[in-house]
Design a protein around this motif. Structure first.
Motif, PDB file in Angstrom:
ATOM      1  N   ILE A   2       0.840  -1.199   0.000  1.00  0.00           N
ATOM      2  CA  ILE A   2       0.000   0.000   0.000  1.00  0.00           C
ATOM      3  C   ILE A   2       0.878   1.253   0.000  1.00  0.00           C
ATOM      4  O   ILE A   2       0.621   2.199  -0.746  1.00  0.00           O
ATOM      5  N   TYR A   3       1.912   1.245   0.810  1.00  0.00           N
ATOM      6  CA  TYR A   3       2.833   2.380   0.895  1.00  0.00           C
ATOM      7  C   TYR A   3       3.452   2.662  -0.476  1.00  0.00           C
ATOM      8  O   TYR A   3       3.454   3.808  -0.941  1.00  0.00           O
ATOM      9  N   ASN A   4       3.976   1.640  -1.132  1.00  0.00           N
ATOM     10  CA  ASN A   4       4.615   1.827  -2.438  1.00  0.00           C
ATOM     11  C   ASN A   4       3.623   2.312  -3.494  1.00  0.00           C
ATOM     12  O   ASN A   4       3.944   3.173  -4.307  1.00  0.00           O
ATOM     13  N   LYS A   5       2.418   1.771  -3.488  1.00  0.00           N
ATOM     14  CA  LYS A   5       1.412   2.203  -4.461  1.00  0.00           C
ATOM     15  C   LYS A   5       0.981   3.649  -4.201  1.00  0.00           C
ATOM     16  O   LYS A   5       0.775   4.413  -5.146  1.00  0.00           O
ATOM     17  N   GLN A  11       3.492  10.654  -6.484  1.00  0.00           N
ATOM     18  CA  GLN A  11       4.593  11.179  -7.284  1.00  0.00           C
ATOM     19  C   GLN A  11       4.226  11.320  -8.764  1.00  0.00           C
ATOM     20  O   GLN A  11       4.704  12.220  -9.435  1.00  0.00           O
ATOM     21  N   SER A  12       3.389  10.442  -9.258  1.00  0.00           N
ATOM     22  CA  SER A  12       3.132  10.432 -10.694  1.00  0.00           C
ATOM     23  C   SER A  12       1.928  11.269 -11.103  1.00  0.00           C
ATOM     24  O   SER A  12       1.886  11.777 -12.214  1.00  0.00           O
ATOM     25  N   THR A  13       0.951  11.409 -10.240  1.00  0.00           N
ATOM     26  CA  THR A  13      -0.292  12.053 -10.653  1.00  0.00           C
ATOM     27  C   THR A  13      -0.705  13.183  -9.720  1.00  0.00           C
ATOM     28  O   THR A  13      -0.895  14.312 -10.146  1.00  0.00           O
ATOM     29  N   VAL A  81      -1.016   6.428   5.068  1.00  0.00           N
ATOM     30  CA  VAL A  81      -0.038   5.789   4.177  1.00  0.00           C
ATOM     31  C   VAL A  81       1.282   5.614   4.921  1.00  0.00           C
ATOM     32  O   VAL A  81       1.935   4.592   4.827  1.00  0.00           O
ATOM     33  N   PHE A  82       1.652   6.626   5.680  1.00  0.00           N
ATOM     34  CA  PHE A  82       2.936   6.616   6.369  1.00  0.00           C
ATOM     35  C   PHE A  82       2.842   6.082   7.793  1.00  0.00           C
ATOM     36  O   PHE A  82       3.859   5.746   8.396  1.00  0.00           O
ATOM     37  N   ASN A  83       1.629   5.996   8.335  1.00  0.00           N
ATOM     38  CA  ASN A  83       1.403   5.456   9.673  1.00  0.00           C
ATOM     39  C   ASN A  83       0.111   4.640   9.655  1.00  0.00           C
ATOM     40  O   ASN A  83      -0.946   5.142  10.025  1.00  0.00           O
ATOM     41  N   PRO A  84       0.196   3.369   9.223  1.00  0.00           N
ATOM     42  CA  PRO A  84      -1.018   2.553   9.097  1.00  0.00           C
ATOM     43  C   PRO A  84      -1.721   2.282  10.425  1.00  0.00           C
ATOM     44  O   PRO A  84      -2.870   1.855  10.436  1.00  0.00           O
ATOM     45  N   ASN A  85      -1.064   2.545  11.548  1.00  0.00           N
ATOM     46  CA  ASN A  85      -1.678   2.323  12.861  1.00  0.00           C
ATOM     47  C   ASN A  85      -2.437   3.551  13.369  1.00  0.00           C
ATOM     48  O   ASN A  85      -2.939   3.533  14.490  1.00  0.00           O
TER      49      ASN A  85
END
Length: 108
Positions: A2-5, A11-13, A81-85
């Motif tokens: 999930i983080y990578n996606k 970054q892309s859109t 995204v950066f802290n799933p908890n």
């Protein structure tokens, strides 16, 4: 995964559609944060940034975002995204630049 996606999407859109952005910045805090309480009482603050020898001061009006607002949802999911908890017990504050005051500060 999930983080990578999410990073790929951002970054892309996401960041390439500047026309869709407002000038209001948001910040996520613990719901019981004394800082949030103080910001809301004051109704304004000056955000100070410093990087690479440059200093910026941006006066802003403060508001607490409602969980139903798109900006609230974007902020909480971005942070997850950066802290799933990250739980739901948060306060999200909007920082709306006061451009007239910023111009006045530059003149002083």
């Amino acid at each position: 995964d999930i983080y990578n996606k999410a990073l790929t999407f951002l970054q892309s859109t996401h960041y390439h559609r500047a026309i869709e952005f407002s000038d209001e910045m948001t910040g996520l805090f613990a719901a019981s944060s004394p800082l949030v309480e103080r910001l809301l009482i004051e109704g304004k603050c000056v955000l100070a940034f410093e990087q690479f020898g440059q200093k910026y001061s941006l006066p802003c009006r403060i508001r607490q975002l409602d969980p139903n607002e798109p900006s609230f949802q974007a902020t909480i999911w971005h942070n997850r995204v950066f802290n799933p908890n990250l739980g739901d017990d948060v306060a999200i504050v909007g920082f709306q630049p006061d451009w007239d005051e910023a111009i006045a500060m530059m003149a002083r």
